[in-house]
Scaffold this motif. Structure first.
Motif, PDB file in Angstrom:
ATOM      1  N   SER B  68       0.825  -1.207   0.000  1.00  0.00           N
ATOM      2  CA  SER B  68       0.000   0.000   0.000  1.00  0.00           C
ATOM      3  C   SER B  68       0.857   1.254   0.000  1.00  0.00           C
ATOM      4  O   SER B  68       0.610   2.194  -0.757  1.00  0.00           O
ATOM      5  N   VAL B  69       1.884   1.244   0.859  1.00  0.00           N
ATOM      6  CA  VAL B  69       2.747   2.423   0.958  1.00  0.00           C
ATOM      7  C   VAL B  69       3.481   2.654  -0.352  1.00  0.00           C
ATOM      8  O   VAL B  69       3.523   3.777  -0.874  1.00  0.00           O
ATOM      9  N   VAL B  70       4.027   1.571  -0.913  1.00  0.00           N
ATOM     10  CA  VAL B  70       4.822   1.724  -2.134  1.00  0.00           C
ATOM     11  C   VAL B  70       3.956   2.179  -3.307  1.00  0.00           C
ATOM     12  O   VAL B  70       4.292   3.139  -4.010  1.00  0.00           O
ATOM     13  N   THR B  71       2.814   1.537  -3.510  1.00  0.00           N
ATOM     14  CA  THR B  71       1.967   1.933  -4.643  1.00  0.00           C
ATOM     15  C   THR B  71       1.445   3.359  -4.459  1.00  0.00           C
ATOM     16  O   THR B  71       1.403   4.137  -5.413  1.00  0.00           O
ATOM     17  N   SER B  72       1.101   3.703  -3.220  1.00  0.00           N
ATOM     18  CA  SER B  72       0.626   5.070  -2.963  1.00  0.00           C
ATOM     19  C   SER B  72       1.730   6.073  -3.225  1.00  0.00           C
ATOM     20  O   SER B  72       1.487   7.166  -3.733  1.00  0.00           O
ATOM     21  N   PHE B  73       2.962   5.692  -2.878  1.00  0.00           N
ATOM     22  CA  PHE B  73       4.091   6.591  -3.094  1.00  0.00           C
ATOM     23  C   PHE B  73       4.254   6.888  -4.586  1.00  0.00           C
ATOM     24  O   PHE B  73       4.390   8.045  -4.981  1.00  0.00           O
ATOM     25  N   TYR B  74       4.211   5.833  -5.414  1.00  0.00           N
ATOM     26  CA  TYR B  74       4.394   6.070  -6.851  1.00  0.00           C
ATOM     27  C   TYR B  74       3.242   6.877  -7.439  1.00  0.00           C
ATOM     28  O   TYR B  74       3.453   7.735  -8.292  1.00  0.00           O
ATOM     29  N   ALA B  75       2.038   6.591  -6.950  1.00  0.00           N
ATOM     30  CA  ALA B  75       0.889   7.360  -7.432  1.00  0.00           C
ATOM     31  C   ALA B  75       1.058   8.835  -7.062  1.00  0.00           C
ATOM     32  O   ALA B  75       0.800   9.730  -7.868  1.00  0.00           O
ATOM     33  N   PRO B 144       1.081  -5.205  -9.202  1.00  0.00           N
ATOM     34  CA  PRO B 144       1.155  -3.940  -8.444  1.00  0.00           C
ATOM     35  C   PRO B 144       1.003  -2.709  -9.339  1.00  0.00           C
ATOM     36  O   PRO B 144       0.514  -1.675  -8.894  1.00  0.00           O
ATOM     37  N   TYR B 145       1.402  -2.834 -10.633  1.00  0.00           N
ATOM     38  CA  TYR B 145       1.264  -1.687 -11.535  1.00  0.00           C
ATOM     39  C   TYR B 145      -0.199  -1.311 -11.719  1.00  0.00           C
ATOM     40  O   TYR B 145      -0.558  -0.143 -11.846  1.00  0.00           O
ATOM     41  N   LEU B 149      -1.929   2.274 -11.161  1.00  0.00           N
ATOM     42  CA  LEU B 149      -2.775   2.856 -12.197  1.00  0.00           C
ATOM     43  C   LEU B 149      -4.135   3.258 -11.628  1.00  0.00           C
ATOM     44  O   LEU B 149      -4.621   4.373 -11.858  1.00  0.00           O
ATOM     45  N   ALA B 150      -4.724   2.340 -10.855  1.00  0.00           N
ATOM     46  CA  ALA B 150      -6.033   2.618 -10.260  1.00  0.00           C
ATOM     47  C   ALA B 150      -5.933   3.789  -9.281  1.00  0.00           C
ATOM     48  O   ALA B 150      -6.798   4.674  -9.244  1.00  0.00           O
ATOM     49  N   ASN B 151      -4.863   3.813  -8.499  1.00  0.00           N
ATOM     50  CA  ASN B 151      -4.658   4.907  -7.550  1.00  0.00           C
ATOM     51  C   ASN B 151      -4.570   6.254  -8.257  1.00  0.00           C
ATOM     52  O   ASN B 151      -5.159   7.245  -7.823  1.00  0.00           O
ATOM     53  N   THR B 208      -3.246  13.018  -1.917  1.00  0.00           N
ATOM     54  CA  THR B 208      -3.131  11.856  -2.797  1.00  0.00           C
ATOM     55  C   THR B 208      -2.763  10.620  -2.001  1.00  0.00           C
ATOM     56  O   THR B 208      -3.380   9.562  -2.125  1.00  0.00           O
ATOM     57  N   PHE B 209      -1.748  10.776  -1.165  1.00  0.00           N
ATOM     58  CA  PHE B 209      -1.243   9.633  -0.402  1.00  0.00           C
ATOM     59  C   PHE B 209      -2.333   9.102   0.532  1.00  0.00           C
ATOM     60  O   PHE B 209      -2.577   7.895   0.588  1.00  0.00           O
ATOM     61  N   ALA B 210      -3.001   9.994   1.234  1.00  0.00           N
ATOM     62  CA  ALA B 210      -4.040   9.574   2.175  1.00  0.00           C
ATOM     63  C   ALA B 210      -5.161   8.837   1.455  1.00  0.00           C
ATOM     64  O   ALA B 210      -5.670   7.822   1.921  1.00  0.00           O
ATOM     65  N   ARG B 211      -5.507   9.362   0.285  1.00  0.00           N
ATOM     66  CA  ARG B 211      -6.592   8.751  -0.473  1.00  0.00           C
ATOM     67  C   ARG B 211      -6.147   7.406  -1.052  1.00  0.00           C
ATOM     68  O   ARG B 211      -6.904   6.428  -1.027  1.00  0.00           O
ATOM     69  N   ALA B 212      -4.915   7.375  -1.573  1.00  0.00           N
ATOM     70  CA  ALA B 212      -4.436   6.173  -2.267  1.00  0.00           C
ATOM     71  C   ALA B 212      -4.216   5.022  -1.296  1.00  0.00           C
ATOM     72  O   ALA B 212      -4.494   3.862  -1.611  1.00  0.00           O
TER      73      ALA B 212
END
Lengths: 428, 277
Positions: B68-75, B144-145, B149-151, B208-212
């Motif tokens: 969650s943290v990693v995908t949110s970070f990239y988003a 994970p990509y 993308l969804a985020n 963004t991060f909080a939402r993602a």
């Protein structure tokens, strides 16, 4: 410094403007040494179909301070933005030191703009703000430091160097803004309403400071203001703008004492306007009175409708009927009102002349009072200095004789928007 | 808030709306917000810190939180970089279709997240309009990509909105001053525009991060929800709860709640710092 001779382009046609294109190339080729610091030719600009500039031309000489004076919406800010390269003119050209810069973007013009808000970078210290122009030019750190040091000394801000703009007073911020532009040795300085955001008292002090500073650095400057007092004090010359059109350009004395249009006369200080007709023998008939107007009237044909324009302080008043020499007798009148306004006394004198009723289409220039007794005559405003007041005190109701030391005779156009034979289409 | 309070000073006498309104708010907030949140912590701690740690350090739980943290970070990274770019172009230039682009960018805020995930799946899935042209080994969905993308799909309007409003209200004379001083576009952007954006960047990134990090609706469709592989923290909570492992779900829920508290506190209490005052 001598005022530049200004070419008046107000009557040029489209063909002439096209021919000027060739002249432009020739001007660029000629040596820049004898070229004016800035030269603006035939500038026109519209925003969304609204004409804001109409064929404006003027020069700024080396080391000169020119003030563009006009009400809001007169187009003065647009001229500054065009000179700075922030706005592109629809037609016309801008030359800086002989070089055509009309198509050059702002960053390549080397012009310093002091914005009304000063536009200091809020997160940079005073030092960093002043050094910005040098840093982005990739100068060596030590050179930047030295230059910033000397500039801060010049504007007396050495002690404030580590402060952020928000921690400075308005006047200090303005000096930072000036130092920031001087850092890269601008070809010209442009001041946008430089004192608009300051208190009235500070304003007077600062404009003297800036005037002195400009003399030191000897950079030509263009000021923009709507404040006539500021214009008179700051400018070596003043250009009066009215709805995108250059009304008159000249030294403060010329513009003030010899206004060429009614607008200039009324915008720069107060003016009395009397409607009259040119009569034989260079006289102007004002109702039942005729004023000897000499060469002023000689410029017009007999029978032409004109306005006699004079400033309140250019009127001499006499209770005895004795008038000083070289003062043109105007008429007799009655003192109607007297006000003490500090430095001088302001009188309202009703002249004994039956006003000529305006012809159809002519604007009424003065009201003939419709009170029950229906007094005839025209009120004019007269100001007198303290010495005049104490030498010959006047009371309301006194009968006096008036004469004029300085006056102008200007054409009377049926419409205020019509001047100098050109018609600005007010429908646009 | 204080402005609203002082604005009421002109009204004299007893205002029944005050006790009644306040009472209503507190009565509503208790069962709706405060008690549910409190109950996670009460439930999580009922067997002491030990069992909480055990539940939290389960490999799948750790993986889910990390993912969650990693995908949110990239988003977040994507949103900030491209949010600035989009807001810059759309606020500085007027061109045909500008409004259409702004509407399109903002549209996902109005789309249910499950619909968003489903739409992505239809397009990028193995038999989707684009997905069918991608080889088996490079499929995007259920990786994970897909989560990133969804985020981005769901959160980009948030970051863009924050940045756009700052771009539009920014004092243009700063940039103009920089240009007249002789700076190139890039120098002006770097030295003048970007520093003014600091607050918007931090706010946009945190939003963004909080939402993602809490995104559920779209991720459950596109991720495949494979424990230890494509299962994010919210999905883990859902899965464990369904399996009846309430303690496991609760441990991760506590961590997510704390994350949100932290981000919310920064946004709410450090506003002056964010805006550089």
């Amino acid at each position: 410094m001598l005022p530049e001779k200004v070419t008046d382009d107000s009557g040029t046609t489209r063909d002439e403007r096209a021919r000027r294109g060739d002249a432009r190339a020739a001007a660029a080729a000629s040596s820049p040494a004898d070229a004016p610091a800035a030269s603006v030719r035939g500038l026109s600009k519209s925003f969304k179909g609204v004409r804001v500039l109409e064929d404006v031309s003027f020069d700024v000489a080396e080391g000169e301070a020119l003030v563009l004076l006009g009400a809001s919406g007169s187009g003065k800010t647009t001229i500054l933005r065009v000179l700075a390269g922030l706005e592109r003119p629809d037609s016309g050209s801008v030359h800086l030191h002989g070089r055509d810069v009309t198509d050059l973007p702002a960053r390549e013009r080397g012009v310093g703009v002091i914005f009304q808000s000063y536009a200091l970078f809020p997160r940079m210290t005073v030092e960093q703000n002043v050094g910005y122009g040098l840093r982005i030019r990739g100068r060596k750190r030590r050179d930047v430091k030295e230059k910033v040091e000397s500039l801060l000394e010049l504007v007396h801000l050495v002690d404030q160097r580590k402060k952020l703009p928000a921690q400075l007073s308005g006047g200090q911020q303005q000096r930072v803004a000036i130092a920031r532009t001087l850092a890269y040795e601008p070809q010209m300085l442009l001041f946008d309403e430089p004192f608009g955001a300051l208190d009235a008292q500070i304003r007077v002090r600062l404009r003297r400071e800036i005037r002195a500073l400009l003399r030191d650095v000897n950079v030509p400057a263009l000021f923009i203001t709507h404040d006539q007092e500021e214009a008179l004090e700051l400018g070596d010359r003043i250009a009066v703008l009215h709805s995108g059109h250059l009304e008159q350009i000249g030294t403060p004395e010329e513009v003030y004492n010899r206004p060429e249009t009614e607008y200039v006369a009324t915008f720069l200080g107060a003016a009395n306007l009397l409607l009259g007709v040119v009569a034989r023998g260079n006289r102007v008939e004002l109702g039942t009175v005729a004023v000897e107007a000499g060469s002023e009237a000689g410029r017009f044909q007999v029978g032409q409708s004109v306005k006699l324009v004079f400033r309140p302080e250019d009127v001499r008043v006499s209770k005895t009927g004795e008038l000083p020499a070289d003062c043109n007798p105007l008429a007799n009148g009655v003192v109607e009102e007297k006000h003490f306004v500090g430095a001088y006394e302001r009188l309202s004198v009703r002249l004994d002349l039956v006003a000529r009723a305006p012809r159809p289409g002519e604007p009424p220039l003065y009201e003939i009072s419709e009170t029950p007794e229906r007094r005839l005559g025209v009120p004019v405003i007269v100001t007198r200095t303290k010495s005049e007041t104490s030498a010959a005190p006047l009371r309301v109701g006194d009968r006096v004789t008036l004469c004029l030391t300085i006056f102008r005779v200007l054409p009377n156009f049926p419409l205020a928007s019509e001047r100098g034979g050109r018609v600005i289409d007010t429908q646009k | 808030m204080s402005a609203a309070v002082s604005a009421m000073r002109h009204v004299r006498g007893f205002d029944p709306a005050k006790p009644f309104g306040l009472g209503m708010v507190i009565l509503l907030m208790l069962p709706l917000v405060l008690l549910p949140l409190a109950s996670i912590f009460i439930f999580g701690m009922k067997d002491g810190m030990r069992s909480f740690w055990v539940a939290l350090s389960a490999p799948d739980a750790v993986f889910a939180l990390k993912l969650s943290v990693v995908t949110s970070f990239y988003a977040t990274l994507f949103n900030v970089v491209f949010g600035i770019l989009a807001a810059y172009v759309l606020s500085r230039y007027t061109f045909f279709g500008r409004t259409a682009i702004i509407v399109t960018i903002s549209l996902p805020t109005a789309i249910p997240t499950a619909v968003a995930g489903f739409a992505l799946l239809l397009l990028w899935g193995k038999y989707g309009m684009i997905g069918r042209f991608i080889s088996e080994d490079h499929q995007l969905m259920f990786t994970p990509y897909a989560i990133i993308l969804a985020n981005i799909f769901v959160t980009f309007p948030l970051a863009f909105g924050v940045l756009m409003s700052v771009f539009e209200t920014m004092d243009r004379s700063l940039e103009e001053a920089s240009a007249t001083i002789g700076a190139t576009r890039w120098q002006t952007f770097w030295h003048v525009t970007l520093p003014s954006l600091r607050g918007a960047i931090v706010t946009g990134a945190l939003l963004t991060f909080a939402r993602a990090i809490g995104e559920f609706g779209s991720t459950i469709l596109v991720s495949g929800n494979l424990a230890g592989s494509t299962q994010t923290a919210p999905l883990y909570i859902f899965a464990k709860f369904n399996e009846g492992q309430v303690e496991a779900a609760n441990a991760v829920a506590i961590v997510l709640a704390l994350f949100s508290f932290a981000i919310f506190s920064v946004l709410f209490f450090a506003r002056d710092w964010i805006e550089g005052k």
